[in-house]
Design a protein around this motif. Structure first.
Motif, mmCIF file in Angstrom:
data_model
loop_
_atom_site.group_PDB
_atom_site.id
_atom_site.type_symbol
_atom_site.label_atom_id
_atom_site.label_comp_id
_atom_site.label_asym_id
_atom_site.label_seq_id
_atom_site.Cartn_x
_atom_site.Cartn_y
_atom_site.Cartn_z
ATOM 1 N N GLN A 1 0.832 -1.210 0.000
ATOM 2 C CA GLN A 1 0.000 0.000 0.000
ATOM 3 C C GLN A 1 0.870 1.264 0.000
ATOM 4 O OE1 GLN A 1 -3.390 0.100 -0.384
ATOM 5 N NE2 GLN A 1 -3.028 2.286 -0.680
ATOM 6 N N ASP A 2 1.993 1.212 0.716
ATOM 7 C CA ASP A 2 2.925 2.349 0.719
ATOM 8 C C ASP A 2 3.429 2.611 -0.694
ATOM 9 O OD1 ASP A 2 2.731 2.392 3.518
ATOM 10 O OD2 ASP A 2 4.489 1.087 3.745
ATOM 11 N N VAL A 3 3.860 1.553 -1.359
ATOM 12 C CA VAL A 3 4.391 1.672 -2.720
ATOM 13 C C VAL A 3 3.310 2.188 -3.658
ATOM 14 C CG1 VAL A 3 5.384 0.413 -4.664
ATOM 15 C CG2 VAL A 3 6.102 -0.137 -2.330
ATOM 16 N N GLN A 4 2.118 1.661 -3.509
ATOM 17 C CA GLN A 4 1.004 2.075 -4.363
ATOM 18 C C GLN A 4 0.710 3.568 -4.182
ATOM 19 O OE1 GLN A 4 -2.446 -0.337 -3.631
ATOM 20 N NE2 GLN A 4 -3.055 -0.290 -5.763
ATOM 21 N N ASP A 5 0.689 4.028 -2.945
ATOM 22 C CA ASP A 5 0.415 5.443 -2.665
ATOM 23 C C ASP A 5 1.486 6.353 -3.262
ATOM 24 O OD1 ASP A 5 -1.836 4.643 -1.263
ATOM 25 O OD2 ASP A 5 -0.903 4.893 0.717
ATOM 26 N N VAL A 6 2.747 5.964 -3.079
ATOM 27 C CA VAL A 6 3.838 6.795 -3.589
ATOM 28 C C VAL A 6 3.852 6.786 -5.120
ATOM 29 C CG1 VAL A 6 6.337 7.136 -3.650
ATOM 30 C CG2 VAL A 6 5.229 6.527 -1.509
ATOM 31 N N CYS A 7 3.614 5.634 -5.725
ATOM 32 C CA CYS A 7 3.558 5.567 -7.194
ATOM 33 C C CYS A 7 2.452 6.458 -7.741
ATOM 34 C CB CYS A 7 3.365 4.132 -7.672
ATOM 35 S SG CYS A 7 4.838 3.116 -7.552
ATOM 36 N N GLN A 8 1.331 6.483 -7.064
ATOM 37 C CA GLN A 8 0.222 7.337 -7.504
ATOM 38 C C GLN A 8 0.604 8.807 -7.370
ATOM 39 O OE1 GLN A 8 -2.530 5.927 -9.004
ATOM 40 N NE2 GLN A 8 -2.770 8.042 -9.630
ATOM 41 N N TYR A 9 1.302 9.143 -6.283
ATOM 42 C CA TYR A 9 1.758 10.521 -6.087
ATOM 43 C C TYR A 9 2.751 10.918 -7.178
ATOM 44 C CZ TYR A 9 3.762 14.636 -3.862
ATOM 45 O OH TYR A 9 4.191 15.901 -3.607
ATOM 46 N N ILE A 10 3.678 10.018 -7.488
ATOM 47 C CA ILE A 10 4.659 10.260 -8.552
ATOM 48 C C ILE A 10 3.938 10.475 -9.882
ATOM 49 C CG2 ILE A 10 6.508 9.205 -9.916
ATOM 50 C CD1 ILE A 10 7.364 7.807 -7.257
ATOM 51 N N SER A 11 2.934 9.663 -10.133
ATOM 52 C CA SER A 11 2.147 9.796 -11.360
ATOM 53 C C SER A 11 1.532 11.193 -11.456
ATOM 54 C CB SER A 11 1.051 8.728 -11.380
ATOM 55 O OG SER A 11 0.200 8.928 -12.476
ATOM 56 N N ASN A 12 1.020 11.700 -10.354
ATOM 57 C CA ASN A 12 0.425 13.041 -10.340
ATOM 58 C C ASN A 12 1.475 14.123 -10.605
ATOM 59 O OD1 ASN A 12 -2.094 11.953 -9.824
ATOM 60 N ND2 ASN A 12 -1.930 12.213 -7.619
#
Length: 108
Positions: free
Chosen positions: A42-53
């Protein structure tokens, strides 16, 4: 003289925006990839989504889409697909569009 100041101001603001988006995204991506063993999915998923933004904010839609897909892949526990998508995103990263410094400006 005022025109030079305005041009330099625009260059500085462009570099600041670049640092806030591209450099931050790249550093976060590298941090997540090198420390993924200690992070929860979940941590990785959240950070990847932030990076995408961040990438989307800079106008880099292809790396942004790849990061979003990587975030979804980590959610499905498909680590191989996640790593592949991350690698593709890094290759297409907008940091390659780094603003070129013309020459060192003299500051009194």
């Amino acid at each position: 003289m005022e025109i030079s100041r305005k041009n330099l101001r625009n260059e500085v603001l462009e570099r600041i925006k670049f640092m806030k988006t591209c450099v931050m995204a790249r550093e976060l991506c590298l941090m997540v990839r090198t420390n993924r063993a200690v992070l929860e999915p979940q941590d990785v998923q959240d950070v990847c989504q932030y990076i995408s933004n961040l990438c989307r904010e800079e106008g880099c839609s292809e790396p942004s889409d790849l990061c979003t897909k990587a975030a979804h892949a980590i959610g499905t526990a498909d680590e191989e697909k996640y790593l592949d998508l991350c690698a593709q995103s890094c290759v297409k990263c907008g940091e390659a569009r780094r603003p070129q410094s013309k020459k060192d400006a003299y500051v009194a």
